[in-house]
Scaffold this motif. Structure first.
Motif, mmCIF file in Angstrom:
data_model
loop_
_atom_site.group_PDB
_atom_site.id
_atom_site.type_symbol
_atom_site.label_atom_id
_atom_site.label_comp_id
_atom_site.label_asym_id
_atom_site.label_seq_id
_atom_site.Cartn_x
_atom_site.Cartn_y
_atom_site.Cartn_z
ATOM 1 N N LYS A 101 1.235 4.101 -3.099
ATOM 2 C CA LYS A 101 1.075 5.551 -2.952
ATOM 3 C C LYS A 101 2.265 6.303 -3.540
ATOM 4 O O LYS A 101 2.096 7.325 -4.217
ATOM 5 C CB LYS A 101 0.896 5.918 -1.477
ATOM 6 C CG LYS A 101 -0.449 5.509 -0.920
ATOM 7 C CD LYS A 101 -0.543 5.795 0.565
ATOM 8 C CE LYS A 101 -1.842 5.200 1.115
ATOM 9 N NZ LYS A 101 -1.909 5.285 2.566
ATOM 10 N N LYS A 105 2.098 6.057 -7.332
ATOM 11 C CA LYS A 105 1.069 6.961 -7.855
ATOM 12 C C LYS A 105 1.613 8.385 -7.957
ATOM 13 O O LYS A 105 1.424 9.072 -8.961
ATOM 14 C CB LYS A 105 -0.171 6.917 -6.966
ATOM 15 C CG LYS A 105 -1.311 7.762 -7.462
ATOM 16 C CD LYS A 105 -2.527 7.667 -6.555
ATOM 17 C CE LYS A 105 -3.610 8.590 -7.092
ATOM 18 N NZ LYS A 105 -4.737 8.718 -6.173
ATOM 19 N N LYS A 106 2.320 8.834 -6.903
ATOM 20 C CA LYS A 106 2.921 10.179 -6.923
ATOM 21 C C LYS A 106 3.949 10.303 -8.043
ATOM 22 O O LYS A 106 4.013 11.324 -8.732
ATOM 23 C CB LYS A 106 3.592 10.490 -5.583
ATOM 24 C CG LYS A 106 2.634 10.795 -4.490
ATOM 25 C CD LYS A 106 3.025 12.100 -3.840
ATOM 26 C CE LYS A 106 2.138 12.305 -2.647
ATOM 27 N NZ LYS A 106 1.524 13.532 -2.525
ATOM 28 N N SER A 128 0.823 -1.205 0.000
ATOM 29 C CA SER A 128 0.000 0.000 0.000
ATOM 30 C C SER A 128 0.861 1.261 0.000
ATOM 31 O O SER A 128 0.600 2.211 -0.744
ATOM 32 C CB SER A 128 -0.925 -0.017 1.222
ATOM 33 O OG SER A 128 -1.612 1.184 1.339
#
Length: 157
Positions: free
Chosen positions: A68, A71-72, A64
């Motif tokens: 994140k 994604k950034k 997870s």
């Protein structure tokens, strides 16, 4: 303080000094990029077919948390995702041209730091290197076993 404590304190002290010495130059050169992002970029540059699972295992982070960060990095245009024709389930990452540029800056900084520190390493014998590397490997395996004993699946947290 016994020798074991001295070694561990020495490792901590060395790590803290390296972070402190390198921090301002890293932050100035890699402005707008968190260390975790830069290290993911570095990993992706060095490992073909990088994915969330491989990154999570390498950094001892959850999938997870890596998702994140990825994604950034995609939002910043530093990495892109892709799938292989034979495996539509798995998503892999590769650097974009912009991501490769960030990686080159990071590599250049590491080369500068190595150059700064080369005098220390020039005086280390092969036997000393072998001894240090053997210790690091043995301690790492011990820590891996301790993590496994706790029954923690770091990738699912």
């Amino acid at each position: 303080m016994n020798k074991e404590d001295q070694v561990l304190a020495g490792f901590r002290d060395l790590y803290n000094k390296l972070v402190w010495l390198n921090k301002s130059k890293m932050e100035a050169s890699l402005k707008g990029h968190k260390p975790s992002e830069v290290h993911c970029i570095e990993y992706i540059a060095q490992h073909a077919d990088s994915n969330v699972t491989k990154l999570a295992e390498s950094f001892y982070m959850t999938r997870s948390a890596i998702s994140k960060i990825a994604k950034k990095l995609m939002e910043k245009g530093l990495i892109e995702s892709y799938q292989k024709p034979e495996n539509k389930k798995e998503i892999y990452f590769r650097l974009t041209a912009q991501g490769e540029q960030v990686n080159r800056i990071h590599e250049k900084l590491h080369n500068e730091f190595r150059e700064r520190d080369k005098d220390v390493f020039a005086h280390i014998t092969d036997a000393q290197y072998e001894s240090m590397l053997s210790f690091v490997e043995r301690y790492s395996k011990h820590l891996d076993a301790e993590i496994k004993k706790q029954g923690v699946d770091m990738m699912s947290e």
